[in-house]
Design a protein around this motif. Structure first.
Motif, PDB file in Angstrom:
ATOM      1  N   ALA A   1      44.722  33.192  31.632  1.00  0.00           N
ATOM      2  CA  ALA A   1      43.600  32.456  31.060  1.00  0.00           C
ATOM      3  C   ALA A   1      44.121  31.195  30.402  1.00  0.00           C
ATOM      4  CB  ALA A   1      42.842  33.329  30.058  1.00  0.00           C
ATOM      5  N   THR A   2      45.120  30.555  31.054  1.00  0.00           N
ATOM      6  CA  THR A   2      45.676  29.328  30.473  1.00  0.00           C
ATOM      7  C   THR A   2      44.647  28.216  30.457  1.00  0.00           C
ATOM      8  OG1 THR A   2      46.612  28.882  32.657  1.00  0.00           O
ATOM      9  CG2 THR A   2      48.092  29.784  31.000  1.00  0.00           C
ATOM     10  N   GLY A   3      43.755  28.182  31.448  1.00  0.00           N
ATOM     11  CA  GLY A   3      42.739  27.136  31.492  1.00  0.00           C
ATOM     12  C   GLY A   3      41.442  27.527  30.821  1.00  0.00           C
ATOM     13  N   GLY A   4      41.138  28.815  30.797  1.00  0.00           N
ATOM     14  CA  GLY A   4      39.878  29.287  30.250  1.00  0.00           C
ATOM     15  C   GLY A   4      39.452  30.544  30.966  1.00  0.00           C
ATOM     16  N   ALA A   5      38.168  30.836  30.915  1.00  0.00           N
ATOM     17  CA  ALA A   5      37.677  32.083  31.496  1.00  0.00           C
ATOM     18  C   ALA A   5      36.228  31.928  31.921  1.00  0.00           C
ATOM     19  CB  ALA A   5      37.813  33.231  30.497  1.00  0.00           C
ATOM     20  N   LEU A   6      35.877  32.629  32.972  1.00  0.00           N
ATOM     21  CA  LEU A   6      34.490  32.819  33.386  1.00  0.00           C
ATOM     22  C   LEU A   6      34.171  34.298  33.238  1.00  0.00           C
ATOM     23  CD1 LEU A   6      34.078  30.669  36.644  1.00  0.00           C
ATOM     24  CD2 LEU A   6      33.223  30.157  34.361  1.00  0.00           C
ATOM     25  N   SER A   7      33.277  34.615  32.327  1.00  0.00           N
ATOM     26  CA  SER A   7      32.874  35.993  32.092  1.00  0.00           C
ATOM     27  C   SER A   7      31.466  36.179  32.651  1.00  0.00           C
ATOM     28  CB  SER A   7      32.898  36.318  30.597  1.00  0.00           C
ATOM     29  OG  SER A   7      32.424  37.624  30.353  1.00  0.00           O
ATOM     30  N   ILE A   8      31.351  36.979  33.704  1.00  0.00           N
ATOM     31  CA  ILE A   8      30.084  37.209  34.395  1.00  0.00           C
ATOM     32  C   ILE A   8      29.515  38.536  33.904  1.00  0.00           C
ATOM     33  CG2 ILE A   8      29.008  37.514  36.646  1.00  0.00           C
ATOM     34  CD1 ILE A   8      31.525  35.944  37.755  1.00  0.00           C
ATOM     35  N   VAL A   9      28.292  38.508  33.397  1.00  0.00           N
ATOM     36  CA  VAL A   9      27.674  39.698  32.815  1.00  0.00           C
ATOM     37  C   VAL A   9      26.441  40.054  33.631  1.00  0.00           C
ATOM     38  CG1 VAL A   9      26.685  40.720  30.735  1.00  0.00           C
ATOM     39  CG2 VAL A   9      28.505  38.996  30.540  1.00  0.00           C
ATOM     40  N   SER A  10      26.461  41.209  34.261  1.00  0.00           N
ATOM     41  CA  SER A  10      25.316  41.639  35.072  1.00  0.00           C
ATOM     42  C   SER A  10      24.219  42.219  34.181  1.00  0.00           C
ATOM     43  CB  SER A  10      25.763  42.675  36.106  1.00  0.00           C
ATOM     44  OG  SER A  10      26.181  43.867  35.464  1.00  0.00           O
ATOM     45  N   ALA A  11      22.992  42.237  34.702  1.00  0.00           N
ATOM     46  CA  ALA A  11      21.868  42.817  33.977  1.00  0.00           C
ATOM     47  C   ALA A  11      22.024  44.332  33.919  1.00  0.00           C
ATOM     48  CB  ALA A  11      20.557  42.435  34.650  1.00  0.00           C
ATOM     49  N   LYS A  12      21.815  44.906  32.750  1.00  0.00           N
ATOM     50  CA  LYS A  12      22.028  46.338  32.538  1.00  0.00           C
ATOM     51  C   LYS A  12      20.703  47.101  32.547  1.00  0.00           C
ATOM     52  CE  LYS A  12      26.451  45.658  31.984  1.00  0.00           C
ATOM     53  NZ  LYS A  12      26.505  44.192  31.932  1.00  0.00           N
TER      54      LYS A  12
ATOM     55  N   SER B   1      36.037  37.580  35.276  1.00  0.00           N
ATOM     56  CA  SER B   1      35.748  39.007  35.121  1.00  0.00           C
ATOM     57  C   SER B   1      34.261  39.253  35.325  1.00  0.00           C
ATOM     58  CB  SER B   1      36.174  39.507  33.737  1.00  0.00           C
ATOM     59  OG  SER B   1      35.443  38.832  32.720  1.00  0.00           O
ATOM     60  N   ILE B   2      33.941  40.445  35.797  1.00  0.00           N
ATOM     61  CA  ILE B   2      32.562  40.906  35.918  1.00  0.00           C
ATOM     62  C   ILE B   2      32.416  42.151  35.056  1.00  0.00           C
ATOM     63  CG2 ILE B   2      30.781  41.787  37.471  1.00  0.00           C
ATOM     64  CD1 ILE B   2      31.940  40.151  39.691  1.00  0.00           C
ATOM     65  N   ASP B   3      31.593  42.045  34.008  1.00  0.00           N
ATOM     66  CA  ASP B   3      31.398  43.153  33.062  1.00  0.00           C
ATOM     67  C   ASP B   3      32.729  43.645  32.502  1.00  0.00           C
ATOM     68  OD1 ASP B   3      28.679  43.000  33.524  1.00  0.00           O
ATOM     69  OD2 ASP B   3      28.698  44.527  35.081  1.00  0.00           O
ATOM     70  N   GLY B   4      33.647  42.705  32.252  1.00  0.00           N
ATOM     71  CA  GLY B   4      34.939  43.051  31.680  1.00  0.00           C
ATOM     72  C   GLY B   4      35.976  43.489  32.685  1.00  0.00           C
ATOM     73  N   PHE B   5      35.587  43.633  33.961  1.00  0.00           N
ATOM     74  CA  PHE B   5      36.529  44.037  35.005  1.00  0.00           C
ATOM     75  C   PHE B   5      37.193  42.780  35.552  1.00  0.00           C
ATOM     76  CE2 PHE B   5      37.922  45.078  39.238  1.00  0.00           C
ATOM     77  CZ  PHE B   5      38.338  46.405  39.169  1.00  0.00           C
ATOM     78  N   TYR B   6      38.499  42.690  35.407  1.00  0.00           N
ATOM     79  CA  TYR B   6      39.250  41.492  35.745  1.00  0.00           C
ATOM     80  C   TYR B   6      39.478  41.386  37.252  1.00  0.00           C
ATOM     81  CZ  TYR B   6      43.357  38.482  36.169  1.00  0.00           C
ATOM     82  OH  TYR B   6      44.236  37.513  36.557  1.00  0.00           O
ATOM     83  N   LEU B   7      39.246  40.198  37.799  1.00  0.00           N
ATOM     84  CA  LEU B   7      39.457  39.932  39.221  1.00  0.00           C
ATOM     85  C   LEU B   7      40.728  39.107  39.374  1.00  0.00           C
ATOM     86  CD1 LEU B   7      35.791  39.032  40.210  1.00  0.00           C
ATOM     87  CD2 LEU B   7      36.920  41.253  40.356  1.00  0.00           C
ATOM     88  N   GLN B   8      41.750  39.699  39.931  1.00  0.00           N
ATOM     89  CA  GLN B   8      43.052  39.056  40.030  1.00  0.00           C
ATOM     90  C   GLN B   8      43.101  37.988  41.115  1.00  0.00           C
ATOM     91  OE1 GLN B   8      46.008  38.787  38.771  1.00  0.00           O
ATOM     92  NE2 GLN B   8      47.200  38.011  40.489  1.00  0.00           N
ATOM     93  N   ARG B   9      42.605  38.322  42.288  1.00  0.00           N
ATOM     94  CA  ARG B   9      42.816  37.464  43.440  1.00  0.00           C
ATOM     95  C   ARG B   9      41.763  36.375  43.552  1.00  0.00           C
ATOM     96  NH1 ARG B   9      45.666  39.148  47.466  1.00  0.00           N
ATOM     97  NH2 ARG B   9      45.761  36.914  47.850  1.00  0.00           N
ATOM     98  N   ALA B  10      42.175  35.254  44.164  1.00  0.00           N
ATOM     99  CA  ALA B  10      41.234  34.176  44.448  1.00  0.00           C
ATOM    100  C   ALA B  10      40.364  34.495  45.653  1.00  0.00           C
ATOM    101  CB  ALA B  10      42.007  32.879  44.697  1.00  0.00           C
ATOM    102  N   LEU B  11      40.646  35.613  46.337  1.00  0.00           N
ATOM    103  CA  LEU B  11      39.877  36.006  47.516  1.00  0.00           C
ATOM    104  C   LEU B  11      38.573  36.676  47.105  1.00  0.00           C
ATOM    105  CD1 LEU B  11      42.773  37.645  49.554  1.00  0.00           C
ATOM    106  CD2 LEU B  11      41.774  35.402  49.972  1.00  0.00           C
ATOM    107  N   GLY B  12      37.529  36.380  47.844  1.00  0.00           N
ATOM    108  CA  GLY B  12      36.290  37.114  47.673  1.00  0.00           C
ATOM    109  C   GLY B  12      35.496  36.766  46.438  1.00  0.00           C
ATOM    110  N   LEU B  13      35.874  35.697  45.721  1.00  0.00           N
ATOM    111  CA  LEU B  13      35.142  35.334  44.519  1.00  0.00           C
ATOM    112  C   LEU B  13      33.859  34.578  44.842  1.00  0.00           C
ATOM    113  CD1 LEU B  13      38.001  34.165  42.134  1.00  0.00           C
ATOM    114  CD2 LEU B  13      36.910  36.399  42.284  1.00  0.00           C
TER     115      LEU B  13
END
Length: 730
Positions: free
Chosen positions: A150-161, A113-125
């Protein structure tokens, strides 16, 4: 040596789990020693060292130092996180758990996710990570708060505000392979209660491989920009609106095709490791390959603090375009040299989450929410040949045509989690989430010809399947339970139980069921020696059922297809130890070691008859992972000079569940060094770097079982790179 490492690591982890019994006398968050890092891993602000999750936090400074611009760069800084590619798709693995189902309705096993927005596809990551505040890598299932995938875990990406004051920065980087990257931001207070932050990134680099006569692959040409506008109408109300754009244009991954060898006197393929010509640095590919993507993302996050509780609503829209043409990996110079895959996808997705969260610093902490995700997609996939052409250009003959004009994925969930302070030091925690998923594929058409007949005669004779309509639904309740003992302000011990779920689905061949994971974990987080020594450890056991695995096969028509099946059972257990020591303000040492035992317990595949693969390793699941880093800072005039050296080690792993020698990545280590000068008041900085000093080929993908092209096929991670980066701050 292996036995010694195994015994030592497990004993170290066990010892650290008992460390809280020794009281510490450090001051939390003082000027000296290690600083506290605020994270949002539990969807509320908390200090990382007091958050009962095995996580790695990569701050803005480390992200800049490593030159992180995409997901592949990021995984070099996050232990237990492995990266692979499958064409334009990125595959993330945490603690041996990943998803290889990169089809249009496939789900990842690691939530990104980026700023809480979930990215479904493996494309464009694998593009456009820039101007970041931090990245949180969460190990283990996060099924309650972060959802089904999130069976394996999560990557939470937080942009500068946006900030309350003017600030700006510009960075220019130049390196080998004609690397020229730029990055920058400007932060402007626009009016009372209104502020803006605009940032950008460009990355240009020649390909890492010599692929003549084809275009050098593994190149990078991307542009990205982001605008945040934050409104604070009252002290209680905040609204953040974000617009983001990213574009990539290049040759895409370089696929090295090595013709199959056969066991002497038989027609059986030899799956031992083949000799790799030129160590993967130079191999011919047909001209004409390309990979282009474009992303437009509009999102928002608004919250209102009522005092006893706050209300948050976040959501947004993401539009993605993919166009690519790539060779499938037949022997160069053969009749199948120009067999290729021409793909177009247009997935558009919506995210919505509504959440109520209790105030902090009270005995009962709770939150509850509703979530909805939907994605529509239309795709065209062409299995093509360019006969008589030197490459992938000119008139094409289409051996297989997939058209899927109406793909839909919807997921809805309700979730809640609460914790209660039984005593001043003991807090009990519980949560659950109900997820319901629906996928459909309407009016899909498939035309296919017999490949062997085409090769023999050059004739195209389609077998036409009538339009199909497929729909599947699945649902699951996932649970979380934990006990957290904050023995002292610097020592935390926790035990927890979690379940994870990934929705079922279907490919063009067959439906498959959901996968489920049950996890048990014990961990400890500690600070010692006046807040200068941090030792975190965890041990875990996963019961993994019906894991979704994907393989590529030849269809009865002679075309190429992919099938996803459910493995019966897998068992995963291990331990990790994470240490940071800052003996002085000028020195910092960090160390991570992880042990992972990930094996199939029951998995029957259909490949030349039934094969029982019990005992085989899960894909990209090395037994041992280790990171070591050291840095020292000298005062130089009024500025500082910092030198850092770091290395990453992994033991052997496999890219397919068959565990052939030919799809094995042998154990390797990869080292980096940086030297950074910072001017007084951080007005500017100059950094020189060398990454991957060893320059050994490390796989990013291996597939050795496809009979249509008859080759071992490999792609690779980045070779040795070096360069310099200048940053000016205003």
């Amino acid at each position: 040596m292996r036995k010694f490492l195994s015994t030592s690591a497990l004993c170290s982890a066990a010892a650290c789990l008992l460390l809280p019994v020794a009281p510490a006398h450090a001051q939390e968050g003082g000027d000296e020693g290690l600083a506290d890092i605020i994270v949002t891993a539990e969807k509320r602000p908390s200090v990382a060292q007091r958050t009962a999750i095995a996580l790695t936090v990569v701050d803005a400074e480390a992200l800049k130092r490593q030159g992180v611009g995409n997901v592949a760069d990021l995984t070099t800084l996050t232990p237990s996180v492995n990266f692979a590619t499958n064409g334009p798709s990125s595959i993330i693995t945490i603690r041996g758990v990943s998803s290889r189902d990169t089809n249009q309705l496939g789900d990842p096993a690691v939530s990104i996710s980026i700023d809480g927005f979930y990215l479904q596809r493996a494309l464009g990551l694998n593009a456009a990570l820039f101007d970041l505040e931090r990245v949180e890598a969460l190990r283990g299932p996060q099924g309650t708060l972060l959802g089904r995938n999130a069976t394996g875990g999560a990557l939470s990406i937080v942009s500068a505000k946006p900030l309350d004051h003017f600030a700006a920065s510009a960075t220019v980087e130049y390196g080998n392979y004609d690397t020229f990257n730029t990055q920058g931001f400007v932060n402007i207070p626009l009016a009372e209660g209104v502020k803006m932050r605009a940032s950008f990134q460009t990355r240009d680099r020649d390909g890492y491989r010599d692929n003549a006569p084809g275009r050098d692959a593994d190149d990078e040409h991307s542009k990205a920009a982001r605008i945040h506008v934050q409104f604070d109408p009252t002290p209680e109300w905040t609204l953040l609106i974000t617009g983001e754009y990213a574009q990539t244009n290049g040759a895409g991954p370089g696929l090295q095709a090595i013709p199959w060898r056969y066991i002497a006197g038989t027609s059986n393929v030899d799956y031992s490791k083949p000799p790799v010509p030129n160590a993967g640095k130079k191999f011919p590919t047909p001209p004409g390959q390309f990979l282009r993507t474009q992303t437009v993302n509009f999102r928002w996050n608004t919250s209102y603090d009522f005092g006893p509780a706050s209300v948050t609503y976040l959501g947004g829209y993401r539009e993605f375009q993919l166009d690519r043409l790539n060779g499938l990996g037949a022997p160069f110079g053969s009749a199948r040299q120009n067999f290729s895959f021409d793909q177009q996808e247009r997935p558009n997705s919506w995210n919505h989450e509504f959440r109520i969260t209790s105030a902090q610093d009270q005995p009962l902490l709770w939150q509850a929410g509703l979530y909805h995700f939907s994605e529509k997609n239309s795709t065209q996939s062409l299995f093509a040949d360019f006969p008589g052409s030197p490459g992938l250009m000119g008139p094409a003959k289409y051996l297989q045509i997939f058209v899927k004009p109406d793909l839909l994925l919807k997921s809805s969930a309700a979730f809640g989690q609460a914790s209660y302070a039984v005593t001043d030091t003991l807090r009990l925690e519980a949560g659950l989430r109900y997820s319901k998923d629906n996928k459909h594929n309407l009016n899909a058409t498939n035309l296919a010809t017999n490949v062997n007949n085409y090769i023999a005669t050059g004739a195209i004779s389609y077998v036409s399947n009538p339009p199909t309509a497929t729909e599947i639904s699945s649902s699951k309740v996932t649970y979380h339970a934990a006990a957290n003992l904050q023995w002292t302000p610097q020592n935390l011990l926790y035990v927890k139980y979690d379940t994870g779920y990934k929705a079922g689905g279907f490919t063009d061949l067959n439906p498959y069921g959901p996968e489920n994971l049950t996890a048990y974990e014990i961990g400890s987080k500690n600070r010692f020696l006046g807040n200068t020594l941090q030792i975190n450890a965890s041990a875990f056991l996963y019961d993994y059922k019906n894991q979704q695995v994907q393989q590529q096969i030849t269809l009865p028509s002679g075309g190429v297809g992919t099938g996803t099946v459910n493995a019966g059972k897998s068992k995963i257990y291990g331990a990790d130890l994470d240490l940071i020591w800052q003996p002085s303000s000028s020195d910092r040492f960090d160390f991570y070691i992880g042990y992972l035992h990930a094996r199939f317990k029951d998995f029957v595949v259909f490949s030349g008859g039934n094969q029982q693969l019990a005992g085989n390793r899960l894909q990209q699941a090395p037994d041992w992972t280790m990171n070591i880093g050291y840095e020292h800072t000298w005062d130089v005039g009024d500025g500082t000079l910092t030198a850092r050296a770091q290395t990453h080690f992994e033991s052997k792993s496999y890219f397919t569940f068959f565990n052939y020698e030919s799809d094995k990545q042998s154990g390797y280590h990869r080292s980096d060094v940086t030297l950074t000068y910072r001017a007084p008041d951080d007005r500017w900085s100059l950094e020189a770097y060398v990454r991957n000093l060893e320059n050994e080929p490390v796989l990013a993908y291996a597939d050795v079982t496809g009979g249509t092209w008859g080759t071992y096929r490999y792609t690779y991670q980045a070779p040795r790179t070096f360069g310099a980066r200048l940053t000016v701050n205003f």
